[in-house]
Design a protein around this motif. Structure first.
Motif, short mmCIF file in Angstrom:
data_model
loop_
_atom_site.label_atom_id
_atom_site.label_comp_id
_atom_site.label_asym_id
_atom_site.label_seq_id
_atom_site.Cartn_x
_atom_site.Cartn_y
_atom_site.Cartn_z
N ALA A 127 2.25 1.71 -3.47
CA ALA A 127 1.24 2.12 -4.44
C ALA A 127 0.83 3.58 -4.28
O ALA A 127 0.51 4.25 -5.26
CB ALA A 127 0.02 1.23 -4.31
N ARG A 128 0.82 4.09 -3.06
CA ARG A 128 0.34 5.45 -2.82
C ARG A 128 1.45 6.48 -2.77
O ARG A 128 1.17 7.67 -2.63
CB ARG A 128 -0.43 5.49 -1.51
N ALA A 129 2.69 6.06 -2.87
CA ALA A 129 3.81 7.00 -2.75
C ALA A 129 3.98 7.80 -4.04
O ALA A 129 3.82 7.29 -5.15
CB ALA A 129 5.09 6.24 -2.45
N TYR A 130 4.31 9.08 -3.86
CA TYR A 130 4.54 9.97 -5.00
C TYR A 130 6.02 10.21 -5.24
O TYR A 130 6.41 10.60 -6.33
CB TYR A 130 3.83 11.31 -4.79
N VAL B 40 0.84 -1.20 0.00
CA VAL B 40 0.00 0.00 0.00
C VAL B 40 0.88 1.25 0.00
O VAL B 40 0.60 2.22 -0.72
CB VAL B 40 -0.97 -0.01 1.21
N LEU B 41 1.94 1.23 0.78
CA LEU B 41 2.85 2.36 0.81
C LEU B 41 3.51 2.58 -0.54
O LEU B 41 3.62 3.73 -1.00
CB LEU B 41 3.92 2.13 1.89
N LYS C 37 8.62 4.95 -1.53
CA LYS C 37 8.64 3.72 -2.33
C LYS C 37 9.78 2.80 -1.89
O LYS C 37 9.60 1.59 -1.80
CB LYS C 37 8.77 4.05 -3.82
#
Length: 72
Positions: free
Chosen positions: A34-37, A31-32, A42
């Motif tokens: 996938a949601r990291a920008y 989840v981290l 990441k």
């Protein structure tokens, strides 16, 4: 149920709990990722996933080996 059966049941629950904690950690890492920008989260998510996978593979096996009945 005898005391040995209760002990075996507790140990089995501990093994399953460790595996579930590892899976939860891997999901958290995914989840981290996938949601990291940015790259920092990441990389952290990747490290969490890899350590959770190692936990799933190593910890239950080492606990089972520690708890194994000694041969005579």
């Amino acid at each position: 149920m005898t005391e040995a059966d209760r002990l075996a049941q507790r140990r089995w629950f501990v093994l399953v709990g460790v595996r579930l904690a590892g899976v939860a950690g891997a999901v958290l890492g995914l989840v981290l990722i996938a949601r990291a920008y940015s790259w920092g989260p990441k990389i952290l998510g990747t490290a969490i996933v890899l350590s959770a996978m190692a936990m799933i593979a190593i910890v239950p096996r080492s606990l089972a080996q520690r708890w194994r009945t000694p041969t005579e």
